[in-house]
Design a protein around this motif. Structure first.
Motif, PDB file in Angstrom:
ATOM      1  N   LYS A 250     -70.053 -25.184 111.955  1.00 54.52           N
ATOM      2  CA  LYS A 250     -69.372 -25.295 113.253  1.00 54.52           C
ATOM      3  C   LYS A 250     -70.148 -26.334 114.043  1.00 54.52           C
ATOM      4  CE  LYS A 250     -69.883 -20.970 114.574  1.00 54.52           C
ATOM      5  NZ  LYS A 250     -69.831 -19.730 115.344  1.00 54.52           N
ATOM      6  N   ILE A 251     -69.455 -27.282 114.624  1.00 57.06           N
ATOM      7  CA  ILE A 251     -70.137 -28.350 115.356  1.00 57.06           C
ATOM      8  C   ILE A 251     -69.649 -28.363 116.799  1.00 57.06           C
ATOM      9  CG2 ILE A 251     -70.290 -30.881 115.514  1.00 57.06           C
ATOM     10  CD1 ILE A 251     -70.482 -30.919 112.452  1.00 57.06           C
ATOM     11  N   ALA A 252     -70.579 -28.418 117.727  1.00 54.16           N
ATOM     12  CA  ALA A 252     -70.217 -28.438 119.158  1.00 54.16           C
ATOM     13  C   ALA A 252     -69.657 -29.806 119.548  1.00 54.16           C
ATOM     14  CB  ALA A 252     -71.454 -28.121 119.992  1.00 54.16           C
ATOM     15  N   SER A 274     -79.135 -34.174 116.202  1.00 53.57           N
ATOM     16  CA  SER A 274     -78.869 -32.901 115.523  1.00 53.57           C
ATOM     17  C   SER A 274     -77.531 -32.998 114.778  1.00 53.57           C
ATOM     18  CB  SER A 274     -78.846 -31.747 116.518  1.00 53.57           C
ATOM     19  OG  SER A 274     -77.934 -32.044 117.542  1.00 53.57           O
ATOM     20  N   LEU A 275     -76.606 -33.829 115.299  1.00 53.49           N
ATOM     21  CA  LEU A 275     -75.316 -34.004 114.627  1.00 53.49           C
ATOM     22  C   LEU A 275     -75.505 -34.645 113.257  1.00 53.49           C
ATOM     23  CD1 LEU A 275     -72.217 -33.885 114.692  1.00 53.49           C
ATOM     24  CD2 LEU A 275     -72.230 -36.088 115.868  1.00 53.49           C
ATOM     25  N   LYS A 276     -76.344 -35.683 113.210  1.00 59.70           N
ATOM     26  CA  LYS A 276     -76.626 -36.353 111.931  1.00 59.70           C
ATOM     27  C   LYS A 276     -77.185 -35.345 110.920  1.00 59.70           C
ATOM     28  CE  LYS A 276     -79.683 -39.731 109.845  1.00 59.70           C
ATOM     29  NZ  LYS A 276     -80.850 -40.574 110.007  1.00 59.70           N
ATOM     30  N   THR A 277     -78.142 -34.532 111.380  1.00 64.90           N
ATOM     31  CA  THR A 277     -78.743 -33.528 110.480  1.00 64.90           C
ATOM     32  C   THR A 277     -77.687 -32.551 109.978  1.00 64.90           C
ATOM     33  OG1 THR A 277     -80.709 -33.703 111.839  1.00 64.90           O
ATOM     34  CG2 THR A 277     -80.642 -31.834 110.333  1.00 64.90           C
ATOM     35  N   GLU A 278     -76.800 -32.149 110.892  1.00 58.67           N
ATOM     36  CA  GLU A 278     -75.759 -31.189 110.521  1.00 58.67           C
ATOM     37  C   GLU A 278     -74.809 -31.778 109.483  1.00 58.67           C
ATOM     38  OE1 GLU A 278     -74.820 -27.658 110.309  1.00 58.67           O
ATOM     39  OE2 GLU A 278     -76.266 -28.111 111.885  1.00 58.67           O
ATOM     40  N   ILE A 279     -74.491 -33.064 109.647  1.00 48.81           N
ATOM     41  CA  ILE A 279     -73.582 -33.714 108.689  1.00 48.81           C
ATOM     42  C   ILE A 279     -74.277 -33.883 107.331  1.00 48.81           C
ATOM     43  CG2 ILE A 279     -72.369 -35.885 108.191  1.00 48.81           C
ATOM     44  CD1 ILE A 279     -71.498 -35.925 111.104  1.00 48.81           C
TER      45      ILE A 279
END
Ligand code: SF4
Ligand code: SF4
Length: 292
Positions: A250-252, A274-279
């Protein structure tokens, strides 16, 4: 070779940003297919070099030979698509309205109407800035038959993946639930459904999943912008659980999507976040599913 198709029932969910980021991460180990031929833009994010181009022909349109035409008007009378008009005292076919039904050519008393194959788009092979090969296309203005063009993109991408012994084929699928998305889904190992936490996002997720299920393709899901509406997010999660669909992450809501797009960069290149890490974690998770 394992194939993942990234789809979403609606536009604006971030589908292409995810697909381009996965492609950028996998580099030369993957072939990329952009099946969103009606609004192709993955080539911008991946800086495709358009090294090969081919005209794509599909369907036919009527063409009147003005030398032979005696302007009797019979063709205009039978055309149910209102595609024939008299301009400057000459019967002429409007190529955008013509549906290629052949009726006019059959009634013409002097055989002045030919049916000609029409160019409906361009097909391309490219190398991207991530050194992955990319198969893509662009449908012409007001052209139809995008399902056929998508099928060509998919088939060529598959051939390339197999011939070059690449591990993954990453497909940016067509939006919606029509013929193009059916073409982009066929033969996939995994459908990654990208949705967002809105009422229309949930509605379109259910519609597109119905299609995926009918093809018996395993499905996984990313919920983007989950914080837009927490209640809808809970409904999406309940739906995923009920249908046994793997929730990847889930991404904010994150402005990085728009900022990276405006600079024609993938989220991976845009900088540490943090988005890059999540992807990165999501792609690893997807690869594990594909390899299992
Ligand atoms: S039916 Fe044939 S001859 Fe008559 S207007 Fe049409 S093209 Fe011309
Ligand atoms: S082919 Fe059919 S749609 Fe096209 S102009 Fe002739 S009658 Fe009309």
């Amino acid at each position: 070779m394992k194939e993942v198709v990234i789809i979403s029932g609606k536009g604006g969910t971030g589908k292409t940003s995810f697909a381009a980021s996965f492609a950028y991460l996998e580099k030369e180990n993957a072939v990329i297919a952009d099946c969103d031929v009606d609004a192709a833009n993955m080539h911008l994010l991946l800086e495709a070099d358009f090294r090969y181009q081919e005209d794509f022909y599909s369907g036919e349109i009527a063409v009147i030979d003005e030398e032979n035409c005696i302007n009797c008007g019979e063709c205009k009378e039978v055309c149910r698509f209102d595609a024939i008009h008299v301009i400057d005292d000459q019967h002429r076919v409007d190529p955008i309205s013509c549906e290629g039904c052949w009726y006019c050519s059959r009634v013409c008393p002097v055989e002045a109407i030919d049916m000609k194959t029409q160019k409906v788009g361009d097909f391309y092979l490219s190398m991207t800035k991530a050194q992955s090969e990319m198969v893509h296309a662009k449908l012409g203005f007001a052209a139809e038959n995008s399902g056929k063009l998508v099928a060509k993109v998919k088939n060529e991408a598959k051939k390339l993946t197999l011939a070059n012994k690449k591990e993954f084929l990453i497909v940016d699928g067509s939006p919606g639930v029509g013929c193009p998305v059916i073409s982009s889904l066929s033969g996939a190992d995994l459908a990654l459904l990208v949705t967002e936490a809105t009422v229309s996002g949930l509605h379109d997720l259910k519609r597109v999943y119905k299609l995926v299920k009918s093809f018996n393709i395993e499905a996984a899901c990313i919920i983007n912008k989950y914080d837009l509406n927490i209640d809808v997010t809970k409904e999406i999660e309940a739906f995923l659980e009920e249908e046994d669909i793997t929730l990847i992450t889930k991404i904010a809501y994150d402005e990085t999507f728009a900022k990276a797009l405006s600079q024609a960069k993938t989220i991976i290149e845009y900088g540490d976040s943090s988005l890059k890490t999540e992807i990165e974690k999501s792609w690893q998770y997807i690869k594990n599913i594909l390899r299992s």
